[in-house]
Design a protein around this motif. Sequence first.
Motif, PDB file in Angstrom:
ATOM      1  N   PRO A  39      77.686  29.454  -5.630  1.00 32.88           N
ATOM      2  CA  PRO A  39      77.419  29.095  -4.244  1.00 32.88           C
ATOM      3  C   PRO A  39      75.980  29.406  -3.886  1.00 32.88           C
ATOM      4  N   ALA A  58      74.816  30.118  -0.801  1.00 32.44           N
ATOM      5  CA  ALA A  58      74.626  30.923   0.392  1.00 32.44           C
ATOM      6  C   ALA A  58      75.448  32.191   0.293  1.00 32.44           C
ATOM      7  N   THR A  59      74.878  33.273   0.721  1.00 30.99           N
ATOM      8  CA  THR A  59      75.597  34.529   0.771  1.00 30.99           C
ATOM      9  C   THR A  59      75.276  35.214   2.080  1.00 30.99           C
ATOM     10  N   PRO A  60      76.169  36.071   2.576  1.00 30.26           N
ATOM     11  CA  PRO A  60      75.922  36.714   3.851  1.00 30.26           C
ATOM     12  C   PRO A  60      74.939  37.862   3.773  1.00 30.26           C
ATOM     13  N   ASP A  97      69.297  24.204   0.353  1.00 31.10           N
ATOM     14  CA  ASP A  97      69.756  25.596   0.395  1.00 31.10           C
ATOM     15  C   ASP A  97      69.923  26.083   1.830  1.00 31.10           C
ATOM     16  N   ALA A 142      73.148  24.556   3.179  1.00 35.16           N
ATOM     17  CA  ALA A 142      74.332  25.243   2.679  1.00 35.16           C
ATOM     18  C   ALA A 142      74.508  26.608   3.352  1.00 35.16           C
ATOM     19  N   PHE A 143      73.409  27.300   3.564  1.00 40.03           N
ATOM     20  CA  PHE A 143      73.475  28.612   4.211  1.00 40.03           C
ATOM     21  C   PHE A 143      73.989  28.483   5.645  1.00 40.03           C
ATOM     22  N   SER A 176      75.841  26.021   6.867  1.00 37.18           N
ATOM     23  CA  SER A 176      77.255  25.641   6.839  1.00 37.18           C
ATOM     24  C   SER A 176      78.144  26.838   6.534  1.00 37.18           C
ATOM     25  N   TYR A 177      77.715  27.679   5.606  1.00 37.16           N
ATOM     26  CA  TYR A 177      78.502  28.858   5.216  1.00 37.16           C
ATOM     27  C   TYR A 177      78.663  29.802   6.394  1.00 37.16           C
ATOM     28  N   ASN A 178      77.562  30.076   7.084  1.00 40.42           N
ATOM     29  CA  ASN A 178      77.605  31.059   8.156  1.00 40.42           C
ATOM     30  C   ASN A 178      78.190  30.514   9.446  1.00 40.42           C
TER      31      ASN A 178
END
Length: 426
Positions: free
Chosen positions: A127, A129-131, A171, A174-175, A177-179
């Motif tokens: 993935p 994106a990470t928090p 990137d 994606a970040f 969308s993830y958050n």
Amino acid sequence: MGRYTFRLPDIGEGIAEAEIVAWHVQPGDTIAEDQPIADMMTDKATVEMESPVSGTVLEVAGEAGDTIAIGSMLVVIEVEGESEGEGTAPATTVEVAKDTVEPALPDADDDAPEAIETPEPEPQGEPVATPGPVHTGRVLASPAVRARAKDLGLDLAQVRPATDARIRHADLDAFISYNAAFATPGAARADEAIKVIGLRKRIAQNMAASKRHIPHFSYVEECDVTELERVRAQLNAARGDRPKLTMLPLLIRAICRLIPDFPMINARYDDEANVVVRHGGVHLGMATQTGSGLMVPVIRDAQSRNPWQLAREIARLANAARDGTAKSDELSGSTLTITSLGPLGGVAATPVINRPEVAIIGPNRIVERPMFVPDGMGGERIEKRKLMNVSISCDHRVVDGYDAASFVQELKKLVEAPALLLADGG
């Protein structure tokens, strides 16, 4: 300790000044040799300035949005030693940013004229994106990505790049969308005051100049593209390893076929010299949406390319514009521009001319509607057809209304009769 004055170098484009787009350092920062210190925008490119020495930043020249002259002080650095010094260093082009004045082109589906912008590459591997923080060193990103992250209030150190060490727009997407899945809905955003700088400033200036200097008029015609869509599907079914054809390469092919009979459409007007240059080659600009703003990559000698070659060049230029690798000469010198909103194209448009050109063509969304068509026996029947409006805006100082209407009518004939369009093997 000594002081080193780093002066803005001649970037090699014959320019006299450049605009500060973003600072990567501030007074008090300790920097290393070759570390990026600022992004500077000229008329054609955004360049990343790197420090020629190591030391501590004492002074910087102005704020983002300010314009400074070539040879003037950009930054003062405290260095080891007692002597005073000054100099310049080569600038690295990291993102070409040609101005545009038109809406750009999102991706199209099979029932819409092609959008110039190509889709973001799908993330590969883990993935993207990470928090939490994932970078342990310097964050690599283009000025466009940095500016977008700043506007969004994102810390680039929180974003994991998909394929290598450089963070790209995909990137960021994606970040976000993830958050977004963990965001609290319903919170009102605070008002923002955003300074208009960089590419957005250039767009604003060019659009205002175009409307201020050019007496625009627009003309719209409806075209039946049912047969063209059928031919396109047949060509794609037999394309092999060639790129998939969308509507756009076929439209460009039709436009280029007509230019010899309508040279006033493919021209540039020099207001100061009062000279109109009718160009023999069709250097077609494509209004394109990128993460850093609207850009116009140029298909050189579009008249010499077949639809497959056009499709390949469209994809290449759109990708280069998006990822910041487009060269300056790929973003300048257009003689005619095409702009479309693809499936968002609406019924009609009145596009703004990309000055100093004298015309811009805008295909709109393809829709299906019932129409009366000949039944082959002298009568008519109702049939579902695919219809698309084509808009053109022209400079009335150079192009008469009759000429613009005649051009679009001839374009309609080619679009509605694909056999004529491809008769020469194009």
